[in-house]
Design an enzyme around this catalytic site. Structure first.
Site, PDB file in Angstrom:
ATOM      1  N   PRO A  10     -21.269  -7.707 108.815  1.00 11.98           N
ATOM      2  CA  PRO A  10     -21.817  -7.171 110.108  1.00 11.98           C
ATOM      3  C   PRO A  10     -21.755  -5.756 110.317  1.00 11.98           C
ATOM      4  O   PRO A  10     -20.792  -5.155 110.272  1.00 11.98           O
ATOM      5  CB  PRO A  10     -21.272  -7.903 111.407  1.00 11.98           C
ATOM      6  CG  PRO A  10     -20.142  -8.620 110.853  1.00 11.98           C
ATOM      7  CD  PRO A  10     -20.085  -8.664 109.358  1.00 11.98           C
ATOM      8  N   ASN A  11     -22.969  -5.144 110.577  1.00 11.01           N
ATOM      9  CA  ASN A  11     -22.903  -3.590 110.990  1.00 11.01           C
ATOM     10  C   ASN A  11     -22.775  -2.712 109.617  1.00 11.01           C
ATOM     11  O   ASN A  11     -23.144  -1.587 109.793  1.00 11.01           O
ATOM     12  CB  ASN A  11     -22.000  -3.304 112.057  1.00 11.01           C
ATOM     13  CG  ASN A  11     -22.120  -3.979 113.298  1.00 11.01           C
ATOM     14  OD1 ASN A  11     -23.230  -3.895 114.031  1.00 11.01           O
ATOM     15  ND2 ASN A  11     -21.224  -4.672 113.775  1.00 11.01           N
ATOM     16  N   ARG A  18     -23.979   4.855 111.131  1.00 14.75           N
ATOM     17  CA  ARG A  18     -23.088   4.197 111.945  1.00 14.75           C
ATOM     18  C   ARG A  18     -22.035   5.250 112.146  1.00 14.75           C
ATOM     19  O   ARG A  18     -21.137   5.217 110.874  1.00 14.75           O
ATOM     20  CB  ARG A  18     -22.841   3.037 111.481  1.00 14.75           C
ATOM     21  CG  ARG A  18     -21.608   2.257 112.119  1.00 14.75           C
ATOM     22  CD  ARG A  18     -20.972   1.062 111.462  1.00 14.75           C
ATOM     23  NE  ARG A  18     -20.418   0.093 111.939  1.00 14.75           N
ATOM     24  CZ  ARG A  18     -19.283  -0.696 111.669  1.00 14.75           C
ATOM     25  NH1 ARG A  18     -19.432  -0.974 110.440  1.00 14.75           N
ATOM     26  NH2 ARG A  18     -18.434  -1.346 112.557  1.00 14.75           N
ATOM     27  N   TYR A  23     -17.176   6.337 108.873  1.00 16.30           N
ATOM     28  CA  TYR A  23     -17.607   5.627 107.840  1.00 16.30           C
ATOM     29  C   TYR A  23     -18.512   6.339 106.950  1.00 16.30           C
ATOM     30  O   TYR A  23     -18.977   5.940 105.896  1.00 16.30           O
ATOM     31  CB  TYR A  23     -18.461   4.208 108.295  1.00 16.30           C
ATOM     32  CG  TYR A  23     -17.841   3.426 109.077  1.00 16.30           C
ATOM     33  CD1 TYR A  23     -16.776   2.662 108.630  1.00 16.30           C
ATOM     34  CD2 TYR A  23     -18.090   3.226 110.463  1.00 16.30           C
ATOM     35  CE1 TYR A  23     -15.927   1.624 109.270  1.00 16.30           C
ATOM     36  CE2 TYR A  23     -17.374   2.257 111.333  1.00 16.30           C
ATOM     37  CZ  TYR A  23     -16.387   1.443 110.476  1.00 16.30           C
ATOM     38  OH  TYR A  23     -15.632   0.741 111.137  1.00 16.30           O
ATOM     39  N   ASN A  72     -16.403  -7.023 102.040  1.00 13.99           N
ATOM     40  CA  ASN A  72     -16.029  -6.270 103.350  1.00 13.99           C
ATOM     41  C   ASN A  72     -16.605  -7.099 104.316  1.00 13.99           C
ATOM     42  O   ASN A  72     -17.884  -6.864 104.596  1.00 13.99           O
ATOM     43  CB  ASN A  72     -16.631  -4.788 103.248  1.00 13.99           C
ATOM     44  CG  ASN A  72     -16.222  -3.960 104.619  1.00 13.99           C
ATOM     45  OD1 ASN A  72     -15.751  -4.537 105.529  1.00 13.99           O
ATOM     46  ND2 ASN A  72     -16.346  -2.719 104.431  1.00 13.99           N
ATOM     47  N   ALA A  75     -15.964  -6.745 111.093  1.00 15.73           N
ATOM     48  CA  ALA A  75     -15.338  -7.457 112.318  1.00 15.73           C
ATOM     49  C   ALA A  75     -14.862  -8.754 111.889  1.00 15.73           C
ATOM     50  O   ALA A  75     -13.885  -9.303 112.470  1.00 15.73           O
ATOM     51  CB  ALA A  75     -16.020  -6.938 113.282  1.00 15.73           C
ATOM     52  N   GLU A  96     -10.665  -8.095  99.320  1.00 16.58           N
ATOM     53  CA  GLU A  96     -11.057  -7.660 100.505  1.00 16.58           C
ATOM     54  C   GLU A  96     -11.163  -6.292 100.608  1.00 16.58           C
ATOM     55  O   GLU A  96     -10.194  -5.425  99.977  1.00 16.58           O
ATOM     56  CB  GLU A  96      -9.987  -8.234 101.592  1.00 16.58           C
ATOM     57  CG  GLU A  96     -10.255  -7.602 102.884  1.00 16.58           C
ATOM     58  CD  GLU A  96      -9.033  -7.958 103.952  1.00 16.58           C
ATOM     59  OE1 GLU A  96      -8.486  -9.289 103.682  1.00 16.58           O
ATOM     60  OE2 GLU A  96      -8.992  -7.536 105.099  1.00 16.58           O
ATOM     61  N   HIS A  98     -11.965  -2.345 102.864  1.00 14.64           N
ATOM     62  CA  HIS A  98     -12.352  -1.700 104.102  1.00 14.64           C
ATOM     63  C   HIS A  98     -12.416  -0.356 103.815  1.00 14.64           C
ATOM     64  O   HIS A  98     -11.705   0.214 103.190  1.00 14.64           O
ATOM     65  CB  HIS A  98     -11.162  -2.004 105.055  1.00 14.64           C
ATOM     66  CG  HIS A  98     -11.113  -3.306 105.525  1.00 14.64           C
ATOM     67  ND1 HIS A  98     -11.931  -4.125 106.127  1.00 14.64           N
ATOM     68  CD2 HIS A  98     -10.177  -4.149 105.288  1.00 14.64           C
ATOM     69  CE1 HIS A  98     -11.589  -5.132 106.432  1.00 14.64           C
ATOM     70  NE2 HIS A  98     -10.709  -5.562 105.570  1.00 14.64           N
ATOM     71  N   ARG A 105      -6.096   2.281 113.243  1.00 14.44           N
ATOM     72  CA  ARG A 105      -7.183   2.395 114.283  1.00 14.44           C
ATOM     73  C   ARG A 105      -6.487   1.306 115.326  1.00 14.44           C
ATOM     74  O   ARG A 105      -5.523   0.899 115.360  1.00 14.44           O
ATOM     75  CB  ARG A 105      -8.596   2.076 113.809  1.00 14.44           C
ATOM     76  CG  ARG A 105      -9.124   2.705 112.595  1.00 14.44           C
ATOM     77  CD  ARG A 105     -10.290   2.576 111.934  1.00 14.44           C
ATOM     78  NE  ARG A 105     -11.506   2.315 113.222  1.00 14.44           N
ATOM     79  CZ  ARG A 105     -12.731   1.577 112.915  1.00 14.44           C
ATOM     80  NH1 ARG A 105     -12.831   1.144 111.695  1.00 14.44           N
ATOM     81  NH2 ARG A 105     -13.349   1.644 113.681  1.00 14.44           N
TER      82      ARG A 105
HETATM   83  C1  DQA Z   1     -14.181  -2.377 108.162  1.00 17.89           C
HETATM   84  C2  DQA Z   1     -13.208  -2.162 109.552  1.00 17.89           C
HETATM   85  C3  DQA Z   1     -13.641  -3.281 110.507  1.00 17.89           C
HETATM   86  O1  DQA Z   1     -12.742  -3.361 111.337  1.00 17.89           O
HETATM   87  C4  DQA Z   1     -14.863  -3.039 110.993  1.00 17.89           C
HETATM   88  O2  DQA Z   1     -15.166  -3.853 112.217  1.00 17.89           O
HETATM   89  C5  DQA Z   1     -16.097  -2.690 110.079  1.00 17.89           C
HETATM   90  C6  DQA Z   1     -15.893  -2.035 109.073  1.00 17.89           C
HETATM   91  C7  DQA Z   1     -14.108  -1.140 107.380  1.00 17.89           C
HETATM   92  O3  DQA Z   1     -14.659  -1.009 106.277  1.00 17.89           O
HETATM   93  O4  DQA Z   1     -13.422  -0.097 107.748  1.00 17.89           O
HETATM   94  O5  DQA Z   1     -17.042  -3.102 110.458  1.00 17.89           O
HETATM   95  O6  DQA Z   1     -14.369  -3.600 107.641  1.00 17.89           O
END
Ligand code: DQA
Length: 139
Positions: A10-11, A18, A23, A72, A75, A96, A98, A105
């Protein structure tokens, strides 16, 4: 040819727009082109969804035939026991990733429901986190 799938949750479709201070300014599509040309020995598929169940369906779909999944989960990382179970259910190893250093954070980002089910975790190297995860599958 190694078959690798990158799944963004998501996102992450908004990468480049964003919260660029966290990011970055690059879109994932542009980064993916760079990655594909740098690793011609890999067949790199890409899937993005904002919907948890769709991500689970995709893991099921490729999880017995692909050589690796780079995930990835955004959230959902911090909440989804269902994604944990999906990773455990398949035979394809999952790494995994990020983009941001989640440990620097908010406290709610310090916990991952997924890490224990994954082969490994790459955190905090910007978009280069995906490349480092890819390297782990090339060996
Ligand atoms: C994320 C870190 C997560 O906490 C966040 O909700 C994201 C992006 C990252 O790639 O840093 O959407 O996965």
């Amino acid at each position: 040819m190694k078959k690798i799938l990158i799944i963004n949750g998501p996102n992450l479709n908004l990468l480049g727009k964003r919260e660029p201070t966290i990011y970055g300014n690059a879109s994932f599509e542009d980064y993916l082109e760079t990655l594909r040309s740098r690793y011609p020995q890999c067949d790199i598929a890409y899937y993005q969804s904002n919907i948890e169940g769709e991500m689970i369906n995709k893991i099921h779909e490729v999880g017995f035939t692909y050589d690796g999944i780079i995930l990835n989960a955004g959230a959902y990382t911090h909440t989804s026991i269902a994604l944990h179970d999906a990773i455990k259910a398949v035979t394809t190893p999952v790494v995994e990733v990020h983009i941001s250093n989640v440990h620097a954070r908010e406290p709610f980002r310090h916990v991952s429901m997924l890490s224990a089910a994954c082969r490994g975790v790459v955190i905090g190297f910007g978009l280069d986190s995906y490349r480092l995860a890819l390297e782990s599958f090339i060996g």
